[in-house]
Design a protein around this motif. Structure first.
Motif, PDB file in Angstrom:
ATOM      1  N   ASP A 244      -5.572   7.374   6.039  1.00  0.00           N
ATOM      2  CA  ASP A 244      -5.684   6.244   6.961  1.00  0.00           C
ATOM      3  C   ASP A 244      -4.569   5.235   6.720  1.00  0.00           C
ATOM      4  O   ASP A 244      -3.728   5.406   5.837  1.00  0.00           O
ATOM      5  CB  ASP A 244      -7.057   5.564   6.823  1.00  0.00           C
ATOM      6  N   SER A 245      -4.580   4.154   7.500  1.00  0.00           N
ATOM      7  CA  SER A 245      -3.545   3.129   7.400  1.00  0.00           C
ATOM      8  C   SER A 245      -3.694   2.257   6.159  1.00  0.00           C
ATOM      9  O   SER A 245      -2.789   1.504   5.814  1.00  0.00           O
ATOM     10  CB  SER A 245      -3.572   2.235   8.655  1.00  0.00           C
ATOM     11  N   GLU A 246      -4.832   2.328   5.474  1.00  0.00           N
ATOM     12  CA  GLU A 246      -5.022   1.574   4.228  1.00  0.00           C
ATOM     13  C   GLU A 246      -4.198   2.145   3.085  1.00  0.00           C
ATOM     14  O   GLU A 246      -3.954   1.475   2.095  1.00  0.00           O
ATOM     15  CB  GLU A 246      -6.493   1.586   3.818  1.00  0.00           C
ATOM     16  N   GLY A 247      -3.801   3.394   3.206  1.00  0.00           N
ATOM     17  CA  GLY A 247      -3.048   4.043   2.141  1.00  0.00           C
ATOM     18  C   GLY A 247      -3.885   4.972   1.284  1.00  0.00           C
ATOM     19  O   GLY A 247      -3.532   5.265   0.141  1.00  0.00           O
ATOM     20  N   THR A 248      -5.015   5.458   1.816  1.00  0.00           N
ATOM     21  CA  THR A 248      -5.876   6.367   1.075  1.00  0.00           C
ATOM     22  C   THR A 248      -5.238   7.749   0.975  1.00  0.00           C
ATOM     23  O   THR A 248      -4.856   8.332   1.979  1.00  0.00           O
ATOM     24  CB  THR A 248      -7.260   6.488   1.742  1.00  0.00           C
ATOM     25  N   ILE A 249      -5.126   8.245  -0.254  1.00  0.00           N
ATOM     26  CA  ILE A 249      -4.603   9.593  -0.496  1.00  0.00           C
ATOM     27  C   ILE A 249      -5.791  10.542  -0.568  1.00  0.00           C
ATOM     28  O   ILE A 249      -6.732  10.312  -1.333  1.00  0.00           O
ATOM     29  CB  ILE A 249      -3.811   9.648  -1.813  1.00  0.00           C
TER      30      ILE A 249
ATOM     31  N   SER B 167       0.853  -1.188   0.000  1.00  0.00           N
ATOM     32  CA  SER B 167       0.000   0.000   0.000  1.00  0.00           C
ATOM     33  C   SER B 167       0.887   1.235   0.000  1.00  0.00           C
ATOM     34  O   SER B 167       2.098   1.156   0.235  1.00  0.00           O
ATOM     35  CB  SER B 167      -0.911   0.010   1.231  1.00  0.00           C
ATOM     36  N   ILE B 168       0.301   2.378  -0.261  1.00  0.00           N
ATOM     37  CA  ILE B 168       1.050   3.632  -0.245  1.00  0.00           C
ATOM     38  C   ILE B 168       1.116   4.144   1.185  1.00  0.00           C
ATOM     39  O   ILE B 168       0.092   4.317   1.850  1.00  0.00           O
ATOM     40  CB  ILE B 168       0.399   4.676  -1.168  1.00  0.00           C
ATOM     41  N   GLU B 169       2.321   4.363   1.653  1.00  0.00           N
ATOM     42  CA  GLU B 169       2.536   4.868   2.998  1.00  0.00           C
ATOM     43  C   GLU B 169       2.684   6.387   3.005  1.00  0.00           C
ATOM     44  O   GLU B 169       2.283   7.062   3.955  1.00  0.00           O
ATOM     45  CB  GLU B 169       3.790   4.214   3.592  1.00  0.00           C
ATOM     46  N   ASN B 170       3.235   6.917   1.929  1.00  0.00           N
ATOM     47  CA  ASN B 170       3.491   8.357   1.878  1.00  0.00           C
ATOM     48  C   ASN B 170       3.557   8.808   0.425  1.00  0.00           C
ATOM     49  O   ASN B 170       3.861   8.011  -0.468  1.00  0.00           O
ATOM     50  CB  ASN B 170       4.809   8.681   2.597  1.00  0.00           C
ATOM     51  N   THR B 171       3.277  10.085   0.195  1.00  0.00           N
ATOM     52  CA  THR B 171       3.338  10.647  -1.161  1.00  0.00           C
ATOM     53  C   THR B 171       4.193  11.921  -1.143  1.00  0.00           C
ATOM     54  O   THR B 171       3.670  13.017  -1.328  1.00  0.00           O
ATOM     55  CB  THR B 171       1.929  10.975  -1.690  1.00  0.00           C
ATOM     56  N   PRO B 172       5.502  11.775  -0.929  1.00  0.00           N
ATOM     57  CA  PRO B 172       6.351  12.973  -0.823  1.00  0.00           C
ATOM     58  C   PRO B 172       6.400  13.801  -2.096  1.00  0.00           C
ATOM     59  O   PRO B 172       6.733  14.991  -2.050  1.00  0.00           O
ATOM     60  CB  PRO B 172       7.729  12.393  -0.494  1.00  0.00           C
TER      61      PRO B 172
END
Length: 220
Positions: free
Chosen positions: A135-140, A121-126
């Protein structure tokens, strides 16, 4: 003579047994490397994604931008392809509700074609502007644009005041401001909130959600 023949036959049988056991032993001793759950891998997005046009199930393509090493051995080389899909794409609402995008990664394809299934999943979008992780699911989630809509309403009121002052003096300015404010607010409410948009080359950080086993002999 009979005794010598028996010894020879026994030796041949032992040799044959040993010969057939060797491949099985080598098969069971294949090297394996583990990528632990929670590992974070930097990625570069290969295509543009927007909540305006994306739909659930659409494919997502990314590429590792830096090698990942375990026990002094490269387990995920830079340039490894990561494939996934869009799980949810929600546009921003007219009055409330921000745009949201959920991506899950499903497989890892090495430069030589070796493919490994994974859950990521996506943890961060730098590399993405005006977005945050929900949330912890990786929702942007797109940042709130309430300020933009308030500005549009204010600009409508200011424009109405100017027009009212020109056409009706001081009293007209007050009426014009009210009319302009209502018009500006209506326009702001009719417009949707901003979409989440990720450009090609956007930096993402993938988190591997469960342990992945990799055959070390196939990643060289």
């Amino acid at each position: 003579m009979r005794m010598i023949s028996l010894f020879l036959l026994a030796g041949i049988a032992v040799a044959q047994t040993t010969g057939t056991a060797t491949p099985a032993a080598s098969e069971s001793s294949k090297p394996a490397l583990l990528i632990p759950a929670g590992t974070r891998v930097p990625l570069s997005l290969k295509q543009a994604i927007s909540t305006k046009t994306s739909r659930e199930g659409d494919p997502v393509y990314a590429e590792t931008s830096f090698p990942f090493v375990v026990d002094e051995q490269v387990v995920i080389p830079a340039g490894t392809y990561i494939q996934g899909k869009i799980m949810r794409a929600q546009r921003g609402g007219h009055v409330k509700g921000r745009a949201e995008l959920l991506i899950h990664f499903t497989s890892m394809i090495y430069p030589n074609g070796y493919t490994v299934m994974l859950g990521g999943s996506i943890e961060n979008t730098p590399g993405a502007e005006k977005t945050s992780m929900k949330d912890s699911e990786g929702t942007i989630r797109q940042d709130s644009d309430a300020g933009r809509k308030a500005k549009e309403a204010a600009e409508g009121a200011a424009t109405g005041a100017v027009i009212g002052a020109v056409t009706g003096g001081g009293k007209g300015a007050g009426i014009g401001a009210g009319v302009g404010g209502v018009t500006g607010l209506a326009v702001a409410m009719l417009s949707r909130g901003a979409d989440v948009r990720l450009e090609p080359g956007t930096s993402l950080e993938m988190e591997i959600q469960r342990e992945v086993t990799v055959d070390a002999s196939r990643i060289k």
